[in-house]
Design a protein around this motif. Structure first.
Motif, short mmCIF file in Angstrom:
data_model
loop_
_atom_site.label_atom_id
_atom_site.label_comp_id
_atom_site.label_asym_id
_atom_site.label_seq_id
_atom_site.Cartn_x
_atom_site.Cartn_y
_atom_site.Cartn_z
N LEU A 215 0.81 -1.22 0.00
CA LEU A 215 0.00 0.00 0.00
C LEU A 215 0.84 1.27 0.00
O LEU A 215 0.29 2.38 -0.02
CB LEU A 215 -0.94 0.00 1.22
N GLU A 216 2.17 1.09 0.08
CA GLU A 216 3.11 2.22 0.06
C GLU A 216 2.86 3.17 1.23
O GLU A 216 2.75 4.38 1.07
CB GLU A 216 3.03 2.95 -1.29
N VAL A 217 2.74 2.57 2.41
CA VAL A 217 2.63 3.33 3.65
C VAL A 217 3.61 2.73 4.64
O VAL A 217 4.30 1.75 4.35
CB VAL A 217 1.18 3.28 4.22
N SER A 218 3.67 3.28 5.85
CA SER A 218 4.57 2.75 6.87
C SER A 218 3.90 1.62 7.64
O SER A 218 2.66 1.58 7.74
CB SER A 218 4.98 3.86 7.84
N PRO A 219 4.68 0.70 8.24
CA PRO A 219 4.09 -0.34 9.09
C PRO A 219 3.30 0.23 10.25
O PRO A 219 2.30 -0.37 10.68
CB PRO A 219 5.31 -1.13 9.57
N ARG A 220 3.72 1.37 10.76
CA ARG A 220 2.98 2.00 11.86
C ARG A 220 1.58 2.42 11.41
O ARG A 220 0.60 2.27 12.15
CB ARG A 220 3.75 3.23 12.37
N THR A 221 1.48 2.93 10.18
CA THR A 221 0.16 3.29 9.64
C THR A 221 -0.72 2.06 9.52
O THR A 221 -1.92 2.11 9.82
CB THR A 221 0.32 3.97 8.28
N VAL A 222 -0.14 0.96 9.08
CA VAL A 222 -0.90 -0.28 8.99
C VAL A 222 -1.41 -0.71 10.36
O VAL A 222 -2.57 -1.12 10.51
CB VAL A 222 -0.05 -1.41 8.37
N ALA A 223 -0.56 -0.61 11.36
CA ALA A 223 -0.97 -0.98 12.72
C ALA A 223 -2.13 -0.12 13.20
O ALA A 223 -3.06 -0.63 13.86
CB ALA A 223 0.22 -0.85 13.67
#
Length: 317
Positions: A215-223
């Motif tokens: 999704l081209e975002v950070s792992p923190r954003t996914v969390a």
């Protein structure tokens, strides 16, 4: 055309694997490595060109092509000798580049210099799938050192019809399953489009890092997305979030491509034409999005067209 018993068996395996599919999203993920086993090559692609020249592709081995390569392919598409031949002849039968132009003529083209030379690709064998709606859907096998033979071309023509029929049947089966499936999960309506995308990737077995990359975002954003998903669905973990009946209903897909996981040694195969690139076994298939090349020349991940993506189950490539 004379074929060895081994080649016939490989052809039957490719056709049988595709014929067993229940979901069109799994088609490319099965057919790409199957064709690589059947007709030796350095890499093979499945490309969709839809009006007005929107290009989406999957490659095998996964990631063998850089986005820049397909951006150049898009820019110089009008030069492509094989595509121009197909548009003129209106016949999607298998063609080698050498059937259309000489190697010297091919090398003088901008599309060779910017799209094929960096791969490197010197020889091409392609086939278009008949039917299945507007636009063009084609497989292209690439080699760096030796041209494809007439037998290779005839063999690709031999499996062309069964591959197209397998895709048609997978689409019909999926539609039938959707018609019969119940859809009680009203809780999904509370999720945003991005949250549904995240949950879809969780259902496919992706880690937070893998989801972030897709999704081209950070792992923190996914969390953070997962925290909101858990709260809205009233669950406490990933397994509960994707457990039935949440996955009972699936969307009408465009063809999206899963990834076949293969032994590490097979991911970047040396040229060994007419020998299997990977041993045939029941592969693990993970969803992978098409890459789309925009007319502007920028590349992005592409997933099924629709106002709001819905969950998909793990199916097979």
């Amino acid at each position: 055309m004379h074929l060895s018993l081994t080649t016939v068996r490989r052809a039957v395996t490719v056709v049988a694997d595709v014929a067993d599919l229940d979901h069109p999203a799994a088609f490319a993920g099965v057919a790409l490595p199957g064709l690589a086993r059947l007709i030796g090559c350095d890499l093979v692609t499945f490309t969709e060109i839809d009006p007005p020249k929107r290009i989406r592709y999957l490659d095998y081995p996964d990631g063998a092509l850089s986005p820049a390569s397909y951006e150049a392919f898009s820019e110089f598409l009008h030069q492509h000798p094989m595509i121009n031949r197909y548009e003129t002849a209106r016949d999607g039968a298998a063609l080698r580049m050498s059937d259309v132009v000489s190697r010297a003529e091919f090398r003088r083209l901008d599309i060779y210099q910017h799209a094929y030379r960096p791969r490197p690709t010197e020889y091409l064998l392609a086939v278009q799938l008949p039917g299945h709606g507007p636009g063009t859907r084609a497989f292209a096998l690439n080699r760096a050192r030796r041209d494809f033979t007439e037998t290779d071309r005839d063999l690709l023509n031999l499996v062309r019809g069964p591959l197209a029929e397998g895709l048609r049947r997978a689409t019909a089966r999926h539609r039938a399953h959707r018609a019969l499936a119940s859809s009680p999960e009203q809780r999904l309506a509370a999720l945003t489009e991005r949250e549904v995308q995240v949950l879809e990737l969780v259902a496919a077995g992706r880690t937070n890092v893998a989801i972030a990359h897709t999704l081209e975002v950070s792992p923190r954003t996914v969390a953070k997305h997962l925290e909101r998903i858990y709260r809205k669905l009233g669950v406490g973990n990933r397994a509960a979030a994707v457990a039935p009946p949440l996955l009972a209903s699936e969307p009408e897909p465009t063809i999206t491509g899963p990834r076949i996981t293969a032994p590490a040694a097979a991911q970047c195969p040396a040229i060994a034409y007419r020998t299997p690139i990977v041993p045939h076994s029941a592969p693990e298939v993970l969803p992978r999005a098409f890459r789309e090349v925009r007319p502007s020349g920028t590349s992005r991940r592409f997933r099924a067209v629709g106002a709001k993506p819905a969950l998909t189950t793990k199916a097979l490539r």
